[in-house]
Enzyme design. Sequence first.
Site, PDB file in Angstrom:
ATOM      1  N   GLU A 174     -13.933   7.770 -18.518  1.00 54.13           N
ATOM      2  CA  GLU A 174     -13.892   7.209 -19.874  1.00 54.13           C
ATOM      3  C   GLU A 174     -15.292   7.206 -20.459  1.00 54.13           C
ATOM      4  O   GLU A 174     -16.273   7.518 -19.756  1.00 54.13           O
ATOM      5  CB  GLU A 174     -13.312   5.783 -19.831  1.00 54.13           C
ATOM      6  CG  GLU A 174     -11.824   5.766 -19.519  1.00 54.13           C
ATOM      7  CD  GLU A 174     -11.230   4.371 -19.396  1.00 54.13           C
ATOM      8  OE1 GLU A 174     -11.971   3.394 -19.523  1.00 54.13           O
ATOM      9  OE2 GLU A 174     -10.027   4.274 -19.152  1.00 54.13           O
ATOM     10  N   ARG A 211     -19.636  -3.522 -23.611  1.00 52.32           N
ATOM     11  CA  ARG A 211     -18.963  -3.347 -22.315  1.00 52.32           C
ATOM     12  C   ARG A 211     -18.672  -1.882 -22.032  1.00 52.32           C
ATOM     13  O   ARG A 211     -18.157  -1.159 -22.894  1.00 52.32           O
ATOM     14  CB  ARG A 211     -17.643  -4.120 -22.325  1.00 52.32           C
ATOM     15  CG  ARG A 211     -16.808  -3.920 -21.087  1.00 52.32           C
ATOM     16  CD  ARG A 211     -15.509  -4.675 -21.197  1.00 52.32           C
ATOM     17  NE  ARG A 211     -14.672  -4.141 -22.232  1.00 52.32           N
ATOM     18  CZ  ARG A 211     -13.562  -3.430 -22.022  1.00 52.32           C
ATOM     19  NH1 ARG A 211     -13.161  -3.156 -20.796  1.00 52.32           N
ATOM     20  NH2 ARG A 211     -12.838  -3.008 -23.034  1.00 52.32           N
ATOM     21  N   HIS A 241     -12.291  -1.010 -30.218  1.00 56.25           N
ATOM     22  CA  HIS A 241     -11.890   0.226 -29.534  1.00 56.25           C
ATOM     23  C   HIS A 241     -11.816   1.316 -30.598  1.00 56.25           C
ATOM     24  O   HIS A 241     -11.222   1.116 -31.658  1.00 56.25           O
ATOM     25  CB  HIS A 241     -10.536   0.041 -28.844  1.00 56.25           C
ATOM     26  CG  HIS A 241     -10.265   1.103 -27.823  1.00 56.25           C
ATOM     27  ND1 HIS A 241     -10.029   2.412 -28.160  1.00 56.25           N
ATOM     28  CD2 HIS A 241     -10.237   1.049 -26.468  1.00 56.25           C
ATOM     29  CE1 HIS A 241      -9.847   3.120 -27.052  1.00 56.25           C
ATOM     30  NE2 HIS A 241      -9.971   2.316 -26.009  1.00 56.25           N
ATOM     31  N   HIS A 276     -11.013  -5.246 -30.039  1.00 59.52           N
ATOM     32  CA  HIS A 276     -10.440  -4.967 -28.729  1.00 59.52           C
ATOM     33  C   HIS A 276     -10.900  -5.948 -27.650  1.00 59.52           C
ATOM     34  O   HIS A 276     -10.095  -6.394 -26.842  1.00 59.52           O
ATOM     35  CB  HIS A 276     -10.868  -3.542 -28.344  1.00 59.52           C
ATOM     36  CG  HIS A 276     -10.320  -3.058 -27.044  1.00 59.52           C
ATOM     37  ND1 HIS A 276      -8.965  -2.910 -26.823  1.00 59.52           N
ATOM     38  CD2 HIS A 276     -10.931  -2.655 -25.895  1.00 59.52           C
ATOM     39  CE1 HIS A 276      -8.763  -2.442 -25.597  1.00 59.52           C
ATOM     40  NE2 HIS A 276      -9.941  -2.299 -25.006  1.00 59.52           N
ATOM     41  N   ARG A 315     -18.517   3.258 -26.469  1.00 56.08           N
ATOM     42  CA  ARG A 315     -17.597   2.806 -27.518  1.00 56.08           C
ATOM     43  C   ARG A 315     -18.235   2.359 -28.814  1.00 56.08           C
ATOM     44  O   ARG A 315     -17.701   2.577 -29.891  1.00 56.08           O
ATOM     45  CB  ARG A 315     -16.827   1.621 -26.976  1.00 56.08           C
ATOM     46  CG  ARG A 315     -15.485   2.031 -26.575  1.00 56.08           C
ATOM     47  CD  ARG A 315     -14.731   0.907 -26.044  1.00 56.08           C
ATOM     48  NE  ARG A 315     -13.924   1.506 -25.008  1.00 56.08           N
ATOM     49  CZ  ARG A 315     -13.148   0.829 -24.215  1.00 56.08           C
ATOM     50  NH1 ARG A 315     -13.084  -0.466 -24.317  1.00 56.08           N
ATOM     51  NH2 ARG A 315     -12.429   1.452 -23.318  1.00 56.08           N
TER      52      ARG A 315
END
Length: 526
Positions: A112, A383, A240, A348, A287
């Site tokens: 990811e 994160r 997100h 998110h 992100r």
Amino acid sequence: MKKYDFLVIGSGMAGLSFALRVADKGKVAILTKSTIGETNTSYAQGGIASVTYKPDNFEKHVHDTLIAGNGLCDEKVVHMVVNEAPKQIQELIKWGTQFDTDNNGRFDLAREGGHSEHRILHHKDDTGFEIQRALIERTKQHSNIDIYEQFFAIDIITQHHLGELIKWRYSNIECYGVYALDIKNKKVVKFLSRVTMMATGGTGNLYSTTTNPSIATGDGIAMVYRAKGTVENMEFVQFHPTSLYNPGERPSFLISEAMRGFGGILKTIDEKEFMHRYDKRGSLAPRDIVARAIDHEMKIRGDDYVYLDCRHLDADSLLLHFPNIYEKCKILGIDITKDYIPVVPAAHYMCGGVKVDMDGQTVINRLYAAGETTCTGLHGANRLASNSLLEAIVYADKAAKHALKYFKKYTLNNKIPEWFAHGVRHPEEMVLITQSYKEVQQIFSIYVGIVRSHVRLKRSLDRLEIIYNETEKLYQKSILTVQLCELRNIINVGYLIIKAAMRREESRGLHYNIDFPPEKGPKIEI
Ligand code: FAD
Ligand code: SIN
């Protein structure tokens, strides 16, 4: 009145795994305001990060976490969590969780955004649901655990409720349990405990568009803040980048980042790639960068969404790895093997929260916290994907070990009064509550979103103050309802976010303020 050794608020990854770890040594109550399975955990798609095979190693996972966290991670915490991961994965497997493997029986590891290696263990594209299933089964089998569904924790009980005059020194405050609303019977019940674990999850519902289910209203953060606990890093709200564009659907359906890890590419509506203009890692940049880039493209072009393009990927593999995403899109007339997927950013994850030490202790004695409701120092300003399920299970374990050592020295406090309903309490028109809730969501979506400014933050604070005053008056005189308590909580949490955002005079990680353009990286002005 109910009495327990361990009181757990929340039935997600953090709450259930804590309960399982302490239940052999004492009686446990788990409270959840909804059904046991309705948690953010159940919605997790991508998976859980852990170093598993070479060429991956702990140093790489640590490095990726620190890069994503943008200088604000606590390195000791990062090392501890990353090193603990393989052991925790084994525990999850022991409890019955199944992770996908390849034809050779090796774990099928996904990748990811921000990860330099394939290191995400997953169960197809519904990893959270699988973990939650296994934990629920285990929890229900344990004779020492009582589960209270539809019990809403209103406030933690401290000396404040004894009317004792305490000096507001953090080290003085003790948690004796919680007052909880039994939703079905409309009664407030007093739960007393030797120790309490706060595991109430995230805050996504502060925003109009979120991937979080409706339970995510920051209750734990608000409760601890009201009890004079410490809350940190609230300005770091993670959006997100890719939730499915389907106006009116709540929560927004997530299009897992693992699809970009699998080769999916972001494009504007005129079918042009754009991420390389923002970051050399393209669609797999961390992100914060991807969400901001999408937000910017949508604003300058006046578009409502961008596309995720998976059409070039092997169709069979795509279906094998992402069966739920495939099915969901098919219902909406989108064949992900042939069509573009329209996506937009959505609120998110909350990186900040209740400050805990490395044993999961809050500054309030006898109160632990774990999971999304906390700020451990792992995430810093942003994160890294799939680090949150890991953080939840590691900290639940740390807290359980600590609590098991000390819980016997605490006694139940028998002087706690019953819940006191101040003033005359009468039903209030529900519209007053629902409308204020929507207004808060609008304020946050417009003024405290992916891109912020001084003027927007100031305006949000002014607007929130009006709703705060109205709601406190309502709270003093109305019958207690979940909706009213949740409204109060999102206002408290919202206040903390705005104040933290105002205090941070820089753009860093998830907090981007156009009045403080970053030294590095593309400058975004709207
Ligand atoms: P939760 O699982 O949210 O549980 C919170 C519990 O607290 C619930 O039982 C709730 O009812 C209860 N509760 C709340 N308030 C009260 C109250 N006042 N009284 C009583 N009970 C209360 N992370 C990853 O690492 N990997 C992923 O792939 C991933 N994908 C995600 C996908 C989606 C769509 C979402 C929304 C999140 C995802 N995350 C992922 C984030 C991750 O799922 C969460 O951070 C994590 O599950 C939080 O676990 P938790 O136990 O802290 O809280
Ligand atoms: C996802 O599957 O994209 C979500 C992963 C996460 O939030 O960690």
